[in-house]
Motif scaffolding. Structure first.
Motif, PDB file in Angstrom:
ATOM      1  N   UNK A  18      14.002 -41.775 -14.830  1.00 34.21           N
ATOM      2  CA  UNK A  18      13.202 -42.998 -14.738  1.00 34.21           C
ATOM      3  C   UNK A  18      12.834 -43.291 -13.299  1.00 34.21           C
ATOM      4  N   UNK A  19      11.574 -43.677 -13.089  1.00 33.82           N
ATOM      5  CA  UNK A  19      11.096 -44.114 -11.777  1.00 33.82           C
ATOM      6  C   UNK A  19      11.236 -45.623 -11.613  1.00 33.82           C
ATOM      7  N   UNK A  20      11.830 -46.288 -12.600  1.00 28.65           N
ATOM      8  CA  UNK A  20      11.933 -47.753 -12.618  1.00 28.65           C
ATOM      9  C   UNK A  20      13.354 -48.233 -12.387  1.00 28.65           C
ATOM     10  N   UNK A  21      14.162 -47.430 -11.696  1.00 24.42           N
ATOM     11  CA  UNK A  21      15.567 -47.758 -11.510  1.00 24.42           C
ATOM     12  C   UNK A  21      15.936 -47.799 -10.034  1.00 24.42           C
ATOM     13  N   UNK A  79      11.006 -38.567  -3.957  1.00 27.12           N
ATOM     14  CA  UNK A  79      11.213 -39.350  -5.174  1.00 27.12           C
ATOM     15  C   UNK A  79       9.988 -40.215  -5.449  1.00 27.12           C
ATOM     16  N   UNK A  80       9.706 -40.382  -6.732  1.00 20.26           N
ATOM     17  CA  UNK A  80       8.579 -41.218  -7.152  1.00 20.26           C
ATOM     18  C   UNK A  80       9.126 -42.549  -7.649  1.00 20.26           C
ATOM     19  N   UNK A  81       8.561 -43.650  -7.176  1.00 16.08           N
ATOM     20  CA  UNK A  81       8.980 -44.979  -7.605  1.00 16.08           C
ATOM     21  C   UNK A  81       7.809 -45.701  -8.251  1.00 16.08           C
ATOM     22  N   UNK A  82       8.120 -46.504  -9.246  1.00 19.53           N
ATOM     23  CA  UNK A  82       7.091 -47.286  -9.920  1.00 19.53           C
ATOM     24  C   UNK A  82       6.603 -48.395  -8.998  1.00 19.53           C
ATOM     25  N   UNK A  88      12.574 -41.439  -9.207  1.00 21.71           N
ATOM     26  CA  UNK A  88      12.603 -40.193  -9.977  1.00 21.71           C
ATOM     27  C   UNK A  88      12.294 -39.024  -9.055  1.00 21.71           C
ATOM     28  N   UNK A  89      13.168 -38.028  -9.013  1.00 22.07           N
ATOM     29  CA  UNK A  89      12.907 -36.854  -8.183  1.00 22.07           C
ATOM     30  C   UNK A  89      11.703 -36.103  -8.736  1.00 22.07           C
ATOM     31  N   UNK A  90      10.650 -36.002  -7.922  1.00 22.26           N
ATOM     32  CA  UNK A  90       9.405 -35.428  -8.416  1.00 22.26           C
ATOM     33  C   UNK A  90       9.025 -34.125  -7.709  1.00 22.26           C
TER      34      UNK A  90
END
Length: 873
Positions: free
Chosen positions: A243-246, A667-670, A694-696
């Motif tokens: 999840x990118x929302x954490x 990392x990707x974040x929302x 989220x590791x992208x």
């Protein structure tokens, strides 16, 4: 936690006990699961089963009336039996419907045929009260699953799917509290005591459940825990969710920081960007939450069936010692909750001192600003009992009916809030103090590390006060009672008690609260708006800017590590904008392409001072959160993979390393996480962030293998599902046979693919990372849009072969999913003769995934943990 002890000790000291806490069985007929364990220990004369007797425990709960006298024998007999295993299907997972089908049509029938004669009910079944048949109960304990050969296939299935993240093994009653939060995709959620992470994972499932492929929900979850090692466990658990929302933070829950902008400083020199770039809470300059899960530390006696060593340890003082901390955490949670928001308070304890007494005290302190919600109409198939209205307090072998019975020497330990409101109402009415409710936890509480003056004091006027604190020059006393006396007792019957023998589970306590108005201080003001007033209980000696000024002076004197306060300029760069910084103060900037949100540097003497200053985050031992904004690297990534411009990369990428030339992971974040990170920066980085996003992308570190690639970063397995709908280059579409061969053999030469055209297309790709998508039947993916059923893996295109970049565990699980989904399909083709493998290029280990949480931080593989917020978690 007695007077003078370090805060947080109560939460931490029990986690260091390493005694094995698993059921062992005597060879009696009452425990059918124990045959194997008994036989294995029959030759060991020193082995003894756990003692499931504790006279003090039975006396205490008989007196409290937890269950009726007629039910006591059944109640205690269930507590002495091992807890059946339960698990939950990840509803946001790609294969959750396939897993449901496999459980319903495969395992249920096969286990019924093999073991059904031993049980009155079916061996496994969905929990009727959990929505969508997503949670399952088995009649097997953990020991049975491990030792019974008949259950071996089912056990291997559970282990594999749990490791991948398709299911979560969790106690059934532990799944209940998140359901009462009523999570929506746009909610901001705070999990105050989150480790080991099963409930956090559940919250993320609910948030992502309705999201479309390639899109992220608007909400976020902040998961917090006080213990660093347990934070690592929390990170490991939640990483399976991808999840990118954490955001994972490391704070004492009762002192969880406020992300609140001071208006005066904001209008001065500390900030320059428009509040429109922040969260909607920026209008009030504070991050608040729509939902708060307050699963507090507790004595944990509701987990006796899972943790039988509690029988040996249990005493009534365990609950008494945690009561104050539980009230503090709950009040802090309410302070951080939005008006109209919902908070769930829960424990895995049966003790009313930890449960109903805490709720009653919260309602006394909050008055009309919060209410206890009646949720009797929610989850109707969940068997529950009402909360208690009367109970007693036991201390050192004595039963205490009211606070007046407490010996003077024990009033520092036994608080008035521990007693039943019905028994202590007279004490409340005759209290000599006219000072209103103590809202210390509703105030803008910031930890000591952030520079707030906070010291424990003792009131000479009231030697029985147990929790006096000095905050910004104001003494707030925990023993102060509510200004508005209650004519009636609070509706504690709205609380939920779950006992083991009703549905063959553990015990749990749950209360749902709604915030009706901002918590108020003595003068009726919102404590978040601190102003000097003769009538205000929160008399502030100096403005909020004092902390920032002291911080700068400390930095200038070379004492504790200082923090540069940086602001974003119109061109996107950061500059030192300290309100008291002299014009000739040197700038500690970093021009390596990554933008630190928060930096600190210390000058060193001698020759070391001439070298580049060490750059790290504010929080010692924690890597800094850095926005990755190297335009050249981002442009290269977007061009190499043909990532559509509709997918935002700029402003959504973060790293944990300030040197972009050494960044290993991106990392990707929302958007919601990005907004909180920006707000956290503006308030001086109050949040101690241990993990986020989220590791992208991962850097290709092998020089020989990746020397010919034009892109320095490959797509990670975790980030591929999010990116897949937007990738236009470096993508292949494979038949089922070739796809399965890639998973099975991992390295295949271009000429050895069954589909010759596929092999030719693979050889024509640019050297480096690529994506292989499974065709849907006879239809190639070029003709079909990417949706939830699309299956894809990351691969590496070498000079002569294609290699799968997934871990062996992921390969095994995906092969099993495909085999189940495509029954009746052609068998997997065998690979060519082994002699043809001599020229196959091996993929380095670093592309097959690892257990790292950041650039250099290792997360240990956890052992099976107890999922409760108590001592034995």
């Amino acid at each position: 936690m007695g007077r003078g002890q370090k805060r947080g000790r109560t939460q931490r000291k029990h986690f260091k006990e390493n005694r094995e806490n698993l059921w062992k069985y005597s060879n009696d007929g009452d425990n059918r699961a124990g045959d194997v364990a008994s036989q294995s220990n029959s030759h060991n004369p020193s082995w003894e089963p756990f003692n499931t007797e504790n006279q003090a425990f039975e006396e205490y709960y008989k007196e409290q009336g937890i269950v009726s006298e007629e039910e006591w024998s059944k109640f205690i007999s269930f507590l002495r039996k091992p807890l059946p295993a339960a698990f939950r299907i990840n509803s946001s997972g790609q294969f959750y419907k396939d897993i449901q089908s496999q459980l319903e049509n495969d395992f249920s029938k096969s286990l019924e045929a093999d073991l059904g004669h031993e049980y009155e009910t079916e061996p496994i079944r969905p929990l009727a009260w959990y929505p969508g048949n997503l949670a399952w109960h088995s009649n097997f304990s953990r020991m049975q699953l491990r030792k019974n050969q008949t259950l071996e296939r089912f056990h291997e299935f559970l282990k594999l799917e749990n490791e991948i993240g398709n299911i979560t093994r969790q106690e059934a009653v532990s799944m209940v509290p998140p359901l009462f939060l009523d999570i929506l995709p746009d909610h901001h959620v705070l999990d105050m005591c989150a480790a080991p992470g099963s409930k956090t994972f559940q919250l993320l499932e609910m948030m992502h459940q309705s999201s479309n492929v390639g899109l992220l929900p608007n909400g976020l979850v902040i998961a917090n825990d006080v213990d660093v090692q347990r934070c690592n466990l929390l990170i490991h658990q939640t990483r399976r969710m991808c999840s990118a929302n954490l955001i994972v933070t490391n704070h004492e829950a009762q002192h969880f920081p406020s992300c609140r902008l001071n208006t005066e400083i904001e209008n001065g020199r500390l900030t320059s960007s428009s509040p429109s770039c922040l969260t909607e809470e920026a209008v009030t300059n504070q991050l608040l939450f729509d939902r708060v899960l307050c699963d507090v530390p507790c004595s944990g006696d509701g987990t006796l069936r899972k943790a039988p060593d509690i029988w040996r340890k249990w005493n009534s003082g365990m609950g008494n010692g945690l009561h104050r901390l539980q009230v503090q955490i709950a009040m802090r949670g309410l302070a951080l909750l939005k008006v109209g928001g919902r908070m769930v308070y829960s424990t895995c304890s049966m003790n009313p001192v930890e449960n109903e007494a805490v709720i009653a005290e919260i309602l006394r302190r909050c008055g009309s600003t919060a209410e206890l919600v009646d949720v009797s109409g929610e989850l109707p198939q969940l068997i529950r009992r009402q909360g208690l209205k009367n109970w007693k307090v036991r201390d050192r072998g004595l039963w205490l009916h009211s606070y007046e019975d407490v010996p003077p020497a024990r009033k520092g330990v036994i608080l008035q809030s521990m007693f039943s409101p019905a028994q202590s109402s007279e004490d409340l009415g005759s209290s000599s103090s006219d000072v209103p409710v103590d809202t210390i936890l509703a105030a803008d509480t910031v930890e000591e590390e952030n520079g707030t003056s906070r010291s424990q004091t003792v009131s000479s006027d009231n030697p029985g006060s147990e929790y006096d604190f000095l905050v910004d020059g104001a003494i707030l006393t925990d023993s102060i009672k509510a200004k508005v006396e209650m004519d009636e007792c609070p509706p504690l019957e709205r609380c939920i008690r779950i006992v083991p023998h009703d549905q063959n589970n553990g015990a749990f306590f749950i209360a749902v609260l709604r915030k009706l108005a901002p918590l108020q201080d003595a003068s009726g003001n919102n404590p978040h708006q601190k102003k000097k007033s003769d009538n205000c209980m929160f008399e502030v000696s100096e403005e909020k800017t004092r902390a920032a000024k002291d911080q700068y002076e400390s930095e200038k004197a070379g004492k504790a590590s200082g923090v540069q306060i940086l602001t974003e300029t119109s061109d996107g760069s950061f500059q030192n904008n300290h309100p008291w910084a002299p014009d000739d103060d040197p700038q500690k900037t970093n021009n390596v392409g990554s933008k630190p949100l928060h930096l600190e540097g210390e000058k060193e003497s001698g020759n070391v001072a001439k070298s580049r200053l060490q750059i790290q985050g504010k929080w010692r031992g924690v890597d800094p959160v850095v926005l990755f904004e190297d335009e050249d690297v981002i442009k290269t990534i977007r061009t190499f993979y043909g990532i559509d411009t509709s997918f935002p990369l700029e402003g959504h990428l973060v790293t944990r390393n300030t040197d972009s030339s050494r960044v290993k992971r991106i990392y990707y974040i929302s958007k919601s996480v990005h907004n909180v990170v920006k707000l956290n920066f503006k308030v001086g980085q109050a949040l101690k962030i241990t993990s986020l996003g989220l590791k992208i992308f991962e850097r290709q570190t092998s020089k020989e293998t990746y020397a010919s690639s034009s892109c320095a970063f490959r797509i990670s397995s975790e980030g591929l599902p999010l990116l897949l709908p937007y990738i236009r280059k470096q993508i292949l579409h494979a038949s089922l046979a070739d796809f399965e061969n890639l998973l099975k053999y991992r390295n295949i030469k271009f000429s050895e693919f069954i589909d010759v055209y596929f092999g030719q297309k693979a050889s024509n790709l640019a050297f480096g990372c690529c994506v292989v998508v499974l065709n849907k039947g006879d239809q190639t993916m070029e003709d079909a849009p990417v949706d939830a059923s699309t299956v894809a893996i990351g691969c590496w295109k070498g000079k002569t072969n294609l290699s799968a970049m997934v871990s062996p565990v992921d390969s095994q699980e995906l092969l099993a999913r495909l085999s189940f989904k495509h029954k009746g399909s052609a068998p997997v083709e065998e690979k060519a003769e082994t002699g043809s493998e001599e020229n196959v290029e091996e993929v380095p280990e670093d592309v097959e995934g690892n257990g790292e949480s950041g650039d250099g931080d290792q997360v240990k593989e956890p052992e099976e943990q107890h999922d409760c917020a108590g001592m034995f978690q």
